[in-house]
Write a protein that holds these residues in place. Sequence first.
Motif, PDB file in Angstrom:
ATOM      1  N   ASP A 188       0.792  -1.110   0.204  1.00  0.00           N
ATOM      2  CA  ASP A 188       0.103  -0.017   0.006  1.00  0.00           C
ATOM      3  C   ASP A 188       0.832   1.259   0.020  1.00  0.00           C
ATOM      4  N   TYR A 189       2.114   1.121  -0.388  1.00  0.00           N
ATOM      5  CA  TYR A 189       3.015   2.366  -0.137  1.00  0.00           C
ATOM      6  C   TYR A 189       2.848   3.216  -1.589  1.00  0.00           C
ATOM      7  N   TYR A 190       2.668   4.441  -1.380  1.00  0.00           N
ATOM      8  CA  TYR A 190       2.858   5.451  -2.453  1.00  0.00           C
ATOM      9  C   TYR A 190       3.213   6.838  -1.846  1.00  0.00           C
ATOM     10  N   GLY A 191       4.485   6.798  -1.768  1.00  0.00           N
ATOM     11  CA  GLY A 191       5.118   8.105  -1.087  1.00  0.00           C
ATOM     12  C   GLY A 191       6.224   8.994  -1.865  1.00  0.00           C
ATOM     13  N   ASN A 192       7.122   9.395  -1.220  1.00  0.00           N
ATOM     14  CA  ASN A 192       8.225  10.194  -1.823  1.00  0.00           C
ATOM     15  C   ASN A 192       9.399   9.519  -1.527  1.00  0.00           C
ATOM     16  N   TYR A 193       9.451   8.255  -1.480  1.00  0.00           N
ATOM     17  CA  TYR A 193      10.794   7.517  -1.193  1.00  0.00           C
ATOM     18  C   TYR A 193      11.735   7.803  -2.299  1.00  0.00           C
ATOM     19  N   MET A 194      12.999   7.930  -2.533  1.00  0.00           N
ATOM     20  CA  MET A 194      14.016   8.303  -3.074  1.00  0.00           C
ATOM     21  C   MET A 194      14.547   7.004  -3.861  1.00  0.00           C
ATOM     22  N   PHE A 195      14.072   6.229  -4.618  1.00  0.00           N
ATOM     23  CA  PHE A 195      14.707   4.790  -4.953  1.00  0.00           C
ATOM     24  C   PHE A 195      15.951   5.167  -5.545  1.00  0.00           C
ATOM     25  N   SER A 196      16.237   6.315  -6.285  1.00  0.00           N
ATOM     26  CA  SER A 196      17.258   6.489  -7.197  1.00  0.00           C
ATOM     27  C   SER A 196      18.643   6.733  -6.405  1.00  0.00           C
ATOM     28  N   GLN A 197      18.481   6.949  -4.943  1.00  0.00           N
ATOM     29  CA  GLN A 197      19.463   6.974  -4.293  1.00  0.00           C
ATOM     30  C   GLN A 197      20.597   5.609  -4.206  1.00  0.00           C
ATOM     31  N   TRP A 198      19.898   4.662  -4.680  1.00  0.00           N
ATOM     32  CA  TRP A 198      20.594   3.358  -4.493  1.00  0.00           C
ATOM     33  C   TRP A 198      21.109   2.901  -5.868  1.00  0.00           C
ATOM     34  N   LEU A 199      21.037   3.847  -6.943  1.00  0.00           N
ATOM     35  CA  LEU A 199      21.759   3.564  -8.065  1.00  0.00           C
ATOM     36  C   LEU A 199      23.253   3.820  -8.039  1.00  0.00           C
ATOM     37  N   ASN A 200      23.817   2.945  -8.608  1.00  0.00           N
ATOM     38  CA  ASN A 200      25.432   2.967  -8.549  1.00  0.00           C
ATOM     39  C   ASN A 200      25.970   2.143  -9.616  1.00  0.00           C
ATOM     40  N   VAL A 201      26.946   2.557  -9.894  1.00  0.00           N
ATOM     41  CA  VAL A 201      27.481   2.024 -11.265  1.00  0.00           C
ATOM     42  C   VAL A 201      28.233   0.808 -10.972  1.00  0.00           C
ATOM     43  N   SER A 202      28.584   0.504  -9.726  1.00  0.00           N
ATOM     44  CA  SER A 202      29.290  -0.730  -9.259  1.00  0.00           C
ATOM     45  C   SER A 202      28.326  -1.709  -9.115  1.00  0.00           C
ATOM     46  N   LYS A 203      27.216  -1.594  -8.994  1.00  0.00           N
ATOM     47  CA  LYS A 203      26.118  -2.634  -8.891  1.00  0.00           C
ATOM     48  C   LYS A 203      25.756  -3.482  -9.994  1.00  0.00           C
ATOM     49  N   SER A 204      25.133  -4.571  -9.713  1.00  0.00           N
ATOM     50  CA  SER A 204      25.011  -5.262 -11.035  1.00  0.00           C
ATOM     51  C   SER A 204      23.741  -4.911 -11.844  1.00  0.00           C
ATOM     52  N   ALA A 236      20.790  -6.355 -12.470  1.00  0.00           N
ATOM     53  CA  ALA A 236      19.623  -6.796 -11.949  1.00  0.00           C
ATOM     54  C   ALA A 236      19.149  -5.730 -10.602  1.00  0.00           C
ATOM     55  N   VAL A 237      20.171  -5.383  -9.933  1.00  0.00           N
ATOM     56  CA  VAL A 237      19.958  -4.627  -8.831  1.00  0.00           C
ATOM     57  C   VAL A 237      19.449  -2.900  -9.110  1.00  0.00           C
ATOM     58  N   ASN A 238      20.500  -2.380 -10.178  1.00  0.00           N
ATOM     59  CA  ASN A 238      20.011  -1.211 -10.851  1.00  0.00           C
ATOM     60  C   ASN A 238      18.772  -1.431 -11.378  1.00  0.00           C
ATOM     61  N   SER A 239      18.534  -2.312 -12.377  1.00  0.00           N
ATOM     62  CA  SER A 239      17.277  -2.261 -13.075  1.00  0.00           C
ATOM     63  C   SER A 239      16.099  -2.415 -11.992  1.00  0.00           C
ATOM     64  N   LEU A 240      16.129  -3.092 -10.806  1.00  0.00           N
ATOM     65  CA  LEU A 240      15.289  -3.142  -9.765  1.00  0.00           C
ATOM     66  C   LEU A 240      14.878  -1.697  -9.780  1.00  0.00           C
ATOM     67  N   PHE A 241      15.698  -0.714  -9.159  1.00  0.00           N
ATOM     68  CA  PHE A 241      15.475   0.595  -8.827  1.00  0.00           C
ATOM     69  C   PHE A 241      15.026   1.520  -9.861  1.00  0.00           C
ATOM     70  N   MET A 242      15.363   1.271 -10.900  1.00  0.00           N
ATOM     71  CA  MET A 242      14.962   1.921 -12.280  1.00  0.00           C
ATOM     72  C   MET A 242      13.523   1.687 -12.526  1.00  0.00           C
ATOM     73  N   ASP A 243      13.131   0.359 -12.287  1.00  0.00           N
ATOM     74  CA  ASP A 243      11.734   0.084 -12.700  1.00  0.00           C
ATOM     75  C   ASP A 243      11.008   0.555 -11.464  1.00  0.00           C
ATOM     76  N   LEU A 244      11.432   0.713 -10.439  1.00  0.00           N
ATOM     77  CA  LEU A 244      10.523   1.295  -9.228  1.00  0.00           C
ATOM     78  C   LEU A 244      10.541   2.858  -9.454  1.00  0.00           C
ATOM     79  N   MET A 245      11.778   3.482  -9.949  1.00  0.00           N
ATOM     80  CA  MET A 245      11.666   5.062 -10.228  1.00  0.00           C
ATOM     81  C   MET A 245      10.458   5.212 -11.496  1.00  0.00           C
ATOM     82  N   VAL A 246      10.292   4.175 -12.259  1.00  0.00           N
ATOM     83  CA  VAL A 246       9.447   4.347 -13.353  1.00  0.00           C
ATOM     84  C   VAL A 246       8.007   4.141 -12.933  1.00  0.00           C
ATOM     85  N   TYR A 247       7.865   3.196 -11.991  1.00  0.00           N
ATOM     86  CA  TYR A 247       6.623   2.760 -11.521  1.00  0.00           C
ATOM     87  C   TYR A 247       5.915   4.099 -10.614  1.00  0.00           C
TER      88      TYR A 247
END
Length: 378
Positions: free
Chosen positions: A218-234, A236-247
């Motif tokens: 039931d979440y729908y707020g202002n959490y910053m998912f983009s803060q977890w994006l990092n070039v050193s991450k795989s 799959a992990v970056n893709s998860l945060f980008m999907d959440l950013m888009v959603y």
Amino acid sequence: MLSTLVHIIRDIRAFFEGDGWAVLVTVALLLSVLFWTICLIGIAFFYYRDYRYRNVYSRIYPALRDFIYEQILVNNKASHFPVDKLGLDLHNKLVGNVVRHIIHEFIFTVGGEKGQSLRRLFNELGFDKEAQYEIRHSAANMVTTVGSLANLALMKVPIQEKILDQLLKSPQVEIRVAASKYLLQVEGEQAFDRVFEGLIGISQLQALDIFQTVVQGDYYGNYMFSQWLNVSKSFAVNSLFMDLMVYYQELNEAGLWALITANKESKTALKAINSLGKLLAKDSEERLQDLYTEESSLAAKLEILKALGRVGQGKSNDFLNRLFMDSNLPLSLRKHAYRSLVAQRPYSIPLLRKIDEQVDRVESKLIRYVNHPMVHYI
């Protein structure tokens, strides 16, 4: 050394000139019979377990269904259920698993106060204690631990912090993902930092599993998912945060461009370009055009053209028109250039009319293909 090698060669030759072939054939036949025997035993054991489960399920389901209907849906009981009426041997492991699965099925279809009553029934039957025991002995069986965590999450049963920390740091990625999903289902937004910090080594399917767990809450707020994006991450992990950013429509152009410039040919960069388009990154339209001229990869060029079409501010109309009219380009690039022009209407209407007047028969066929209403669904 040479004489030793000669003796070895003679011994090998003597072996095969004698009864060597017959021995090899016999051994091969015996191993083949042993292999297929083990395979047949394994298949028979699998079907036997499946048969037992189906047999117990068909016997228990009607009784448990009637019990739930009578006690919860009709009599509105919320606790202290007369479980003795079921007459089930819950100490039998198979019976217990079947009952847990059936209660799961009902909770997914029955919500509100009735769903809470079903959770209390789950606890009164002792399954919460059983699941707690199973997760404390996670090294014994990974599949059992994952299933128990799913049970406890659905029933909103709290887990000791010490045990939860152990599960989140487990060397088995499946257990770490299951523990993360438990936290997300039970604590919601409060668990985001704790879960996202520990996402290491997950696969794309596991990333999708976590994504679905977040968006089904039931979440729908202002959490910053983009803060977890990092070039050193795989990816799959970056893709998860980008999907959440888009959603959740969280636009962070700087974070996405950092992924793109770090490695332009990677899957992560292509996903970031795709996300810029879906997030309508207006300030990136001109920069995407510059990136197109720098790129040599066809896949990257296609993603850039799609992103330009989604942004749709009209600043790239002339650029897209030049690409479509360039007959030396691959057909896929020309197709997506025109499709992006169509997507930028009404800004691109004058150009589209001009193109209709200038194109030859082959280009006209391509335009009809792009404009066909069924093409989008194929």
